[in-house]
Design an enzyme around this catalytic site. Structure first.
Site, PDB file in Angstrom:
ATOM      1  CE  LYS A  13      35.679  42.843  43.747  1.00 43.27           C
ATOM      2  NZ  LYS A  13      36.114  41.857  44.768  1.00 43.27           N
ATOM      3  NE  ARG A  88      41.641  43.399  41.731  1.00 44.42           N
ATOM      4  CZ  ARG A  88      40.707  42.582  41.230  1.00 44.42           C
ATOM      5  NH1 ARG A  88      39.677  43.038  40.598  1.00 44.42           N
ATOM      6  NH2 ARG A  88      40.823  41.287  41.395  1.00 44.42           N
ATOM      7  NE  ARG A 127      34.372  32.739  43.710  1.00 44.40           N
ATOM      8  CZ  ARG A 127      35.026  33.892  43.639  1.00 44.40           C
ATOM      9  NH1 ARG A 127      34.378  35.026  43.567  1.00 44.40           N
ATOM     10  NH2 ARG A 127      36.334  33.904  43.649  1.00 44.40           N
ATOM     11  NE  ARG A 162      37.459  33.270  40.077  1.00 48.49           N
ATOM     12  CZ  ARG A 162      37.233  34.523  40.504  1.00 48.49           C
ATOM     13  NH1 ARG A 162      36.003  35.019  40.484  1.00 48.49           N
ATOM     14  NH2 ARG A 162      38.209  35.276  40.931  1.00 48.49           N
ATOM     15  NE  ARG A 173      41.569  36.065  43.930  1.00 54.43           N
ATOM     16  CZ  ARG A 173      40.485  35.305  44.074  1.00 54.43           C
ATOM     17  NH1 ARG A 173      40.606  33.999  44.241  1.00 54.43           N
ATOM     18  NH2 ARG A 173      39.298  35.846  44.037  1.00 54.43           N
TER      19      ARG A 173
HETATM   20  P1  AP5 Z   1      31.492  37.037  44.779  1.00 49.91           P
HETATM   21  O1  AP5 Z   1      30.293  37.838  44.468  1.00 49.91           O
HETATM   22  O2  AP5 Z   1      31.994  36.049  43.755  1.00 49.91           O
HETATM   23  O3  AP5 Z   1      32.698  37.952  45.326  1.00 49.91           O
HETATM   24  P2  AP5 Z   1      33.662  38.939  44.529  1.00 49.91           P
HETATM   25  O4  AP5 Z   1      33.911  40.106  45.424  1.00 49.91           O
HETATM   26  O5  AP5 Z   1      33.116  39.222  43.165  1.00 49.91           O
HETATM   27  O6  AP5 Z   1      34.955  38.010  44.497  1.00 49.91           O
HETATM   28  P3  AP5 Z   1      36.038  37.767  43.351  1.00 49.91           P
HETATM   29  O7  AP5 Z   1      36.895  36.619  43.871  1.00 49.91           O
HETATM   30  O8  AP5 Z   1      35.400  37.551  42.007  1.00 49.91           O
HETATM   31  O9  AP5 Z   1      36.811  39.049  43.392  1.00 49.91           O
HETATM   32  P4  AP5 Z   1      38.234  39.294  42.885  1.00 49.91           P
HETATM   33  O10 AP5 Z   1      38.250  40.756  42.961  1.00 49.91           O
HETATM   34  O11 AP5 Z   1      39.315  38.573  43.579  1.00 49.91           O
HETATM   35  O12 AP5 Z   1      38.228  38.565  41.468  1.00 49.91           O
HETATM   36  P5  AP5 Z   1      38.164  39.124  39.995  1.00 49.91           P
HETATM   37  O13 AP5 Z   1      37.347  38.173  39.211  1.00 49.91           O
HETATM   38  O14 AP5 Z   1      37.794  40.571  39.972  1.00 49.91           O
HETATM   39  O15 AP5 Z   1      31.161  36.255  46.158  1.00 49.91           O
HETATM   40  C1  AP5 Z   1      32.100  35.332  46.700  1.00 49.91           C
HETATM   41  C2  AP5 Z   1      31.331  34.121  47.277  1.00 49.91           C
HETATM   42  O16 AP5 Z   1      30.559  34.550  48.401  1.00 49.91           O
HETATM   43  C3  AP5 Z   1      30.338  33.458  46.306  1.00 49.91           C
HETATM   44  O17 AP5 Z   1      30.333  32.085  46.538  1.00 49.91           O
HETATM   45  C4  AP5 Z   1      28.978  34.064  46.694  1.00 49.91           C
HETATM   46  O18 AP5 Z   1      27.929  33.157  46.401  1.00 49.91           O
HETATM   47  C5  AP5 Z   1      29.165  34.278  48.187  1.00 49.91           C
HETATM   48  N1  AP5 Z   1      28.453  35.450  48.680  1.00 49.91           N
HETATM   49  C6  AP5 Z   1      28.421  36.686  48.106  1.00 49.91           C
HETATM   50  N2  AP5 Z   1      27.684  37.521  48.848  1.00 49.91           N
HETATM   51  C7  AP5 Z   1      27.257  36.784  49.932  1.00 49.91           C
HETATM   52  C8  AP5 Z   1      26.469  37.080  51.080  1.00 49.91           C
HETATM   53  N3  AP5 Z   1      25.971  38.298  51.286  1.00 49.91           N
HETATM   54  N4  AP5 Z   1      26.272  36.118  52.001  1.00 49.91           N
HETATM   55  C9  AP5 Z   1      26.778  34.871  51.827  1.00 49.91           C
HETATM   56  N5  AP5 Z   1      27.525  34.512  50.748  1.00 49.91           N
HETATM   57  C10 AP5 Z   1      27.761  35.455  49.825  1.00 49.91           C
HETATM   58  O19 AP5 Z   1      39.692  39.060  39.551  1.00 49.91           O
HETATM   59  C11 AP5 Z   1      40.374  37.821  39.347  1.00 49.91           C
HETATM   60  C12 AP5 Z   1      41.795  38.099  38.873  1.00 49.91           C
HETATM   61  O20 AP5 Z   1      41.764  38.816  37.612  1.00 49.91           O
HETATM   62  C13 AP5 Z   1      42.662  38.989  39.790  1.00 49.91           C
HETATM   63  O21 AP5 Z   1      43.272  38.249  40.817  1.00 49.91           O
HETATM   64  C14 AP5 Z   1      43.658  39.577  38.778  1.00 49.91           C
HETATM   65  O22 AP5 Z   1      44.668  38.667  38.465  1.00 49.91           O
HETATM   66  C15 AP5 Z   1      42.811  39.789  37.539  1.00 49.91           C
HETATM   67  N6  AP5 Z   1      42.196  41.147  37.469  1.00 49.91           N
HETATM   68  C16 AP5 Z   1      40.869  41.429  37.471  1.00 49.91           C
HETATM   69  N7  AP5 Z   1      40.670  42.748  37.384  1.00 49.91           N
HETATM   70  C17 AP5 Z   1      41.899  43.334  37.332  1.00 49.91           C
HETATM   71  C18 AP5 Z   1      42.340  44.679  37.272  1.00 49.91           C
HETATM   72  N8  AP5 Z   1      41.484  45.706  37.223  1.00 49.91           N
HETATM   73  N9  AP5 Z   1      43.683  44.909  37.264  1.00 49.91           N
HETATM   74  C19 AP5 Z   1      44.570  43.891  37.297  1.00 49.91           C
HETATM   75  N10 AP5 Z   1      44.213  42.592  37.365  1.00 49.91           N
HETATM   76  C20 AP5 Z   1      42.879  42.301  37.394  1.00 49.91           C
END
Ligand code: AP5
Length: 214
Positions: A13, A88, A127, A162, A173
């Site tokens: 994402k 979410r 990552r 992270r 997660r």
């Molecule tokens: P990346 O682009 O980082 O993936 P992502 O989907 O953004 O993964 P996240 O781990 O950031 O998502 P998340 O939803 O768990 O975390 P968030 O920060 O929102 O890609 C991942 C890896 O793959 C990277 O190394 C990249 O280089 C590689 N990659 C990407 N595309 C690729 C491709 N096509 N081919 C090869 N490699 C590739 O949330 C974190 C925490 O915050 C949550 O657990 C929760 O506690 C809290 N939180 C956030 N939002 C909310 C909400 N709305 N409500 C409640 N709690 C929340």
């Protein structure tokens, strides 16, 4: 564009948001990045959110909604926005519907990144993220390494894993995603807004998303 990017942790994402933003300058709203910045800055929000995040649990909806409303009122969101990691839960989606109606904003689409669990697990364990709160560029030791090992290409600060990237937190997660977030796929499908993209390449995802939006 005014879109939501849905998908499990590690689906790409953040990576896809960065590429879509280059396309039309829409604001990239990552609730995860906003929360991590708050943790780093030691604000009241950050102190409350940290324990939930480190365990891989969701932060309570009440904390998230105020944060999103404030962000959505900032001037850069007038051009458009890409929600990454929000909503979410079904209650967050329902509250977002009300908020958008209040602000007289219409969503264009909800794009679901449909990636196999094994790929997601592999991506999350490899990552690396820039430690600079203002940058937070995303890398991968296998697929998108930095030019100089351990150093961000964009700002020169160290890249790190992270604090929610322990095996235990990653599994939690994914389980949290299945239980609380995946029901949003049906929620937006029933509204006729969902576009699912199954490609593994982020370039192809971006092309398909832009085609779906036009
Ligand atoms: P990346 O682009 O980082 O993936 P992502 O989907 O953004 O993964 P996240 O781990 O950031 O998502 P998340 O939803 O768990 O975390 P968030 O920060 O929102 O890609 C991942 C890896 O793959 C990277 O190394 C990249 O280089 C590689 N990659 C990407 N595309 C690729 C491709 N096509 N081919 C090869 N490699 C590739 O949330 C974190 C925490 O915050 C949550 O657990 C929760 O506690 C809290 N939180 C956030 N939002 C909310 C909400 N709305 N409500 C409640 N709690 C929340």
């Amino acid at each position: 564009m005014r879109i939501i990017l849905l998908g499990p942790p590690g689906a790409g994402k953040g990576t896809v948001s960065g590429k879509l933003k280059q396309h039309d300058n829409a604001a990239h709203i990552s609730t995860g990045d906003i929360l991590r910045n708050a943790v780093k800055a030691g604000t009241a929000l950050g102190k409350e959110a940290k324990a939930y995040m480190d365990r891989g649990d969701l932060v309570p909806d009440s904390l998230i909604m105020g944060m999103v409303e404030e962000r959505l009122k900032e001037p850069d969101c007038r051009i458009g926005f890409i929600f990454d990691g929000f909503p979410r839960t079904i209650p967050q989606a329902e509250m977002l519907d009300k908020l958008l109606a209040k602000l007289d904003i219409k969503l264009d689409a909800v794009i679901n990144l449909d990636i196999p669990k094994q790929v997601v697990l592999d991506r999350l364990t490899t990552r690396r993220t820039c430690s600079n709160a203002a940058c937070q560029a995303i890398y991968n030791v296998k697929s998108m390494p930095t030019k100089v090992e351990g150093i961000c290409d964009k700002c020169g600060q160290p890249v790190i894993q992270r604090s929610d990237e322990t095996e235990e937190a990653i599994l939690n997660r994914l389980e949290t995603y299945n239980r609380q977030t995946s029901p949003l796929i049906d929620y937006y499908d029933q509204k006729g807004m969902l576009r699912s993209i199954a490609s593994l390449s982020s370039e192809d995802v971006v092309k398909e998303a832009i085609a779906a939006l036009s």
